[in-house]
Design a protein around this motif. Structure first.
Motif, short mmCIF file in Angstrom:
data_model
loop_
_atom_site.label_atom_id
_atom_site.label_comp_id
_atom_site.label_asym_id
_atom_site.label_seq_id
_atom_site.Cartn_x
_atom_site.Cartn_y
_atom_site.Cartn_z
N GLN A 68 0.83 -1.21 0.00
CA GLN A 68 0.00 0.00 0.00
C GLN A 68 0.86 1.25 0.00
O GLN A 68 0.51 2.26 -0.63
N ALA A 69 2.01 1.20 0.69
CA ALA A 69 2.92 2.34 0.70
C ALA A 69 3.50 2.59 -0.69
O ALA A 69 3.67 3.74 -1.11
N ILE A 70 3.80 1.51 -1.41
CA ILE A 70 4.31 1.65 -2.79
C ILE A 70 3.26 2.33 -3.67
O ILE A 70 3.58 3.22 -4.47
N ILE A 71 2.02 1.93 -3.51
CA ILE A 71 0.94 2.52 -4.31
C ILE A 71 0.76 3.99 -3.96
O ILE A 71 0.62 4.84 -4.84
N SER A 72 0.79 4.32 -2.68
CA SER A 72 0.66 5.72 -2.26
C SER A 72 1.80 6.57 -2.79
O SER A 72 1.59 7.71 -3.24
N GLU A 73 3.02 6.03 -2.77
CA GLU A 73 4.16 6.77 -3.28
C GLU A 73 4.07 6.95 -4.80
O GLU A 73 4.49 7.97 -5.34
N THR A 74 3.50 5.96 -5.48
CA THR A 74 3.27 6.10 -6.93
C THR A 74 2.23 7.18 -7.19
O THR A 74 2.40 8.02 -8.08
N PHE A 75 1.15 7.17 -6.41
CA PHE A 75 0.14 8.23 -6.54
C PHE A 75 0.76 9.60 -6.30
O PHE A 75 0.39 10.58 -6.94
#
Length: 208
Positions: A56-63
């Motif tokens: 989820q942190a990877i996705i948030s950082e991508t966002f």
């Protein structure tokens, strides 16, 4: 609804995979997390996503780095108001530059770097991360997008080994469009992991 829900998710997935192949240590850490919480005997499912905090942190950082809608959805002021010290008359078209806010050094430490760890400490304040907008006019599909991207990205990490085509890092130049595509489409090499053979192919054989 179909366009907003598919194009933005596909763009986000391409950015996420581009970042991961450029940062194999992050990819490895995400795979370790999936192996620990999901295992290698079954494929990742929607109910597993809530346990995969680093994913989820990877996705948030991508966002944060590459919001699919960098200027968000245009709004019109319903009344006279003051924004950032500027008088905004009623009926004015308003555009929010989420891309600039997400990379503002006054808001984020080392804003240009890809660091999913910045999100591991808990939820970030809404006014800092806003890929779906905020408030009453925020994107109603935010929850679905989080689940779809999480399940798709988690499946790609769990089922395949990924690496760059060459030793050169993947170009992260942004292209033009209503959503923000890559200027050059992602090309990467993948190799199926054992979980593919043990689950997908074995189930297909049993059905036959």
């Amino acid at each position: 609804m179909i366009l907003a829900g598919t194009d933005t998710s596909a763009v986000t997935m391409e950015w996420a995979m581009s970042l991961l192949v450029n940062h194999p240590e992050v990819l490895k850490k995400a795979r370790v997390e999936i192996n620990a919480h999901v295992g290698q005997d079954c494929l990742i499912d929607e109910h597993d996503i809530s346990k995969l905090h680093y994913l989820q942190a990877i996705i948030s950082e991508t966002f944060r780095l590459f919001p699919a809608a960098p200027l968000l959805v245009p709004h019109i002021s319903s009344d006279d108001c003051i924004i950032g010290g500027f008088n905004v008359p009623r009926g004015t078209l308003l555009l929010v530059n989420a891309w600039a806010i997400h990379r503002d050094p006054k808001v984020w430490d080392d804003p240009i770097s890809f660091k999913p760890e910045r999100f591991e400490g808990g939820e970030v304040e809404g006014h800092k991360l806003m890929p779906f907008g905020m408030g009453r006019r925020a994107c109603p599909g935010a929850g679905l997008a989080q689940r779809v991207v999480g399940l798709a990205l988690g499946s790609l990490i769990q089922c395949f080994e990924w690496k760059r085509v060459t030793k050169e890092t993947v170009d992260l130049t942004e292209g033009k469009g209503l959503t923000m595509p890559k200027a050059e489409p992602l090309e990467a090499m993948c190799k199926a992991r054992d979980i593919i053979m043990n689950n997908i192919f074995s189930e297909a054989t049993n059905v036959v």
